[in-house]
Design an enzyme around this catalytic site. Structure first.
Site, PDB file in Angstrom:
ATOM      1  N   ARG A 112      -8.494   6.428   1.726  1.00  0.00           N
ATOM      2  CA  ARG A 112      -7.816   5.828   1.560  1.00  0.00           C
ATOM      3  C   ARG A 112      -6.673   6.639   0.867  1.00  0.00           C
ATOM      4  O   ARG A 112      -5.483   5.980   1.547  1.00  0.00           O
ATOM      5  CB  ARG A 112      -7.806   4.749  -0.102  1.00  0.00           C
ATOM      6  CG  ARG A 112      -6.791   3.261  -0.402  1.00  0.00           C
ATOM      7  CD  ARG A 112      -7.225   2.985  -1.383  1.00  0.00           C
ATOM      8  NE  ARG A 112      -8.712   2.130  -1.588  1.00  0.00           N
ATOM      9  CZ  ARG A 112      -8.546   0.554  -0.650  1.00  0.00           C
ATOM     10  NH1 ARG A 112      -7.220   0.188  -0.661  1.00  0.00           N
ATOM     11  NH2 ARG A 112      -9.456   0.491  -0.780  1.00  0.00           N
ATOM     12  N   TYR A 220     -21.172   6.738   4.601  1.00  0.00           N
ATOM     13  CA  TYR A 220     -20.091   7.225   5.903  1.00  0.00           C
ATOM     14  C   TYR A 220     -19.306   8.044   5.665  1.00  0.00           C
ATOM     15  O   TYR A 220     -18.591   8.717   4.303  1.00  0.00           O
ATOM     16  CB  TYR A 220     -19.607   5.965   6.276  1.00  0.00           C
ATOM     17  CG  TYR A 220     -18.619   5.341   5.661  1.00  0.00           C
ATOM     18  CD1 TYR A 220     -17.745   5.437   5.132  1.00  0.00           C
ATOM     19  CD2 TYR A 220     -18.763   3.748   5.479  1.00  0.00           C
ATOM     20  CE1 TYR A 220     -16.071   4.780   4.485  1.00  0.00           C
ATOM     21  CE2 TYR A 220     -17.525   3.610   3.942  1.00  0.00           C
ATOM     22  CZ  TYR A 220     -17.058   3.403   3.790  1.00  0.00           C
ATOM     23  OH  TYR A 220     -15.678   3.149   3.468  1.00  0.00           O
ATOM     24  N   ASP A 300      -4.661  -8.510  -2.195  1.00  0.00           N
ATOM     25  CA  ASP A 300      -5.038  -8.868  -3.209  1.00  0.00           C
ATOM     26  C   ASP A 300      -4.863  -9.837  -4.071  1.00  0.00           C
ATOM     27  O   ASP A 300      -5.433  -9.987  -5.226  1.00  0.00           O
ATOM     28  CB  ASP A 300      -5.844  -7.638  -4.033  1.00  0.00           C
ATOM     29  CG  ASP A 300      -6.946  -6.862  -3.636  1.00  0.00           C
ATOM     30  OD1 ASP A 300      -7.831  -7.667  -2.499  1.00  0.00           O
ATOM     31  OD2 ASP A 300      -7.370  -5.170  -3.885  1.00  0.00           O
TER      32      ASP A 300
END
Length: 402
Positions: A112, A220, A300
């Site tokens: 991120r 991942y 969000d």
């Protein structure tokens, strides 16, 4: 003083996360003058992985970020769903070159902070964007000319105000009051582990989903394959802290996934005490309205999504593209209508993603005999087939149309 009728529209974006920075770039590309207000002193987010599917890379590449993202991303070969204990493959959906050929854009795994860094660099290079870091918002006023009051007492006014300030959005609360969340009964672990510490653990170059009774585990690669990101979700109600930067105890993480497949156990055993984070998962109903006057919400702030479809950041990126398209060429007297169009285009899709993510929370955690039926359905292609195909094909850049 009223703005010059010939001057470009101005926007203030609250929040410099993935959604806010993408919105700033998209709005600037549409001709708006943009100020981004962020309470943190520097750009960046708590380190975690995220999946950026083709519906989102389409937007990011359109904004000129292809080379920067490609240099930092990991390209998974597939999504694989497996049994929590025995490890047999239940379903495999190809990604990699297949995704690029099928959808025209790649599927990325990213840290991120790397995505925020690429977005931030692009914003700093854009003369229409002014970043104001270390500025907390004290109040938001949506009636008349949209404005923010900063903690310093300074007032910022703009033609359009966009609240991209996340779960605890100041802008949303100013518009519609506090949003009451529901605890889902799920608690999530997350962490990042250097890949060299997991040699021999059979960490495949895929998005791996391990489904077990009352829990699931995802892992991942990110940062070009040098780090392994993991998220483990367990059903319990003894932890109600919603912040995803809250630390947990490594011993508790190992206990929650004891008895799981050796690959999962190797990952949790490699997690350091100072790199285990734990947060409670809360759900929120879709908002019936996102906008009031010339103030709107994004990401969000208006459609917080459980992480069971890996679409939270992607939905915010899509929002940014549609919002910019709705405001492109808009006159000041048309702003309210343009924002209504934006939310009308976006609310059905984001509400559907919220519902599907909520449903996956149940599906992933099924116990026998229901888990057997789930596995048979997934082997037949349900759940990871047509629904995901429609999700990834979505083109936010053309959603507004004529």
């Amino acid at each position: 003083m009223p703005p010059d009728a010939g001057a470009p529209l101005s926007a203030v974006v609250v929040g410099a996360g993935v959604g806010g920075l993408t919105a700033a770039l998209a709005l600037a590309k549409a001709g708006l003058s943009v100020t981004v207000v962020e309470q943190a002193q520097a750009l960046g987010e708590v380190g975690a992985g995220l999946q950026v599917s083709p519906n989102a890379t389409r937007v990011l590449f359109h904004l000129g970020l292809e080379s920067g993202l490609s240099a930092l991303a990991f390209r998974p070969e597939a999504v694989e769903a497996r049994d929590w204990q025995r490890g047999q493959e239940i379903r495999r959906a190809p990604l990699g070159d297949s995704a690029r050929e099928r959808y025209g854009f790649p599927y990325f795994h990213m840290h991120r902070a790397d995505l925020v860094s690429v977005l931030g660099q692009a914003c700093r290079a854009e003369p229409r964007i002014h970043l104001r870091l270390g500025e907390a918002v004290a109040a938001c006023e949506g009636d008349g000319t949209p404005s923010l009051v900063l903690a310093s007492g300074e007032r910022l006014e703009a033609d359009v105000l966009v609240g991209a300030d996340g779960l605890r959005s100041v802008v949303r609360e100013a518009l519609f009051g506090p949003a009451a969340p529901r605890f889902t009964g799920n608690v999530a672990w997350r962490g990042l582990i250097p890949a060299e510490r997991l040699e021999g653990a059979d960490i495949r170059p895929v998005a791996a989903l391990w489904m077990g009774p009352g829990a699931h585990f995802v892992h991942y690669y990110v940062r070009g394959g040098t780090l392994v990101n993991f998220v483990g979700v367990v059903e319990r109600d003894d932890w109600r802290e919603e912040s995803w930067s809250s630390r947990g105890r490594a011993a508790d993480l190992r206990r929650d996934f004891s008895g799981w497949h050796p690959t999962v156990r190797r990952i949790v055993e490699a997690a350091r005490e100072d790199a285990c984070f734990r947060w409670a998962l809360f759900d929120r109903d879709p908002l019936p309205k996102w906008s009031r006057g010339a103030v709107t919400l994004l990401g969000d702030a208006c459609h917080a999504t459980l992480p069971f479809m890996a679409q939270g950041a992607c939905m915010a990126i899509e929002d940014a593209a549609v919002l910019a398209a709705c405001l492109s060429g808009c006159r000041r007297g048309e702003l309210s209508a343009a924002l209504s169009r934006y939310e009308d285009l976006r609310r059905p899709r984001t509400a559907g993603i919220q519902a599907s993510s909520r449903r996956n929370a149940t599906i992933y955690h099924l116990r026998p005999p229901f888990s057997w039926a789930r596995n048979q359905a997934m082997k037949a292609g349900l759940g990871m087939g047509a629904a995901m195909d429609g999700l990834y094909r979505y083109d936010a850049l053309s959603a507004v149309g004529g």
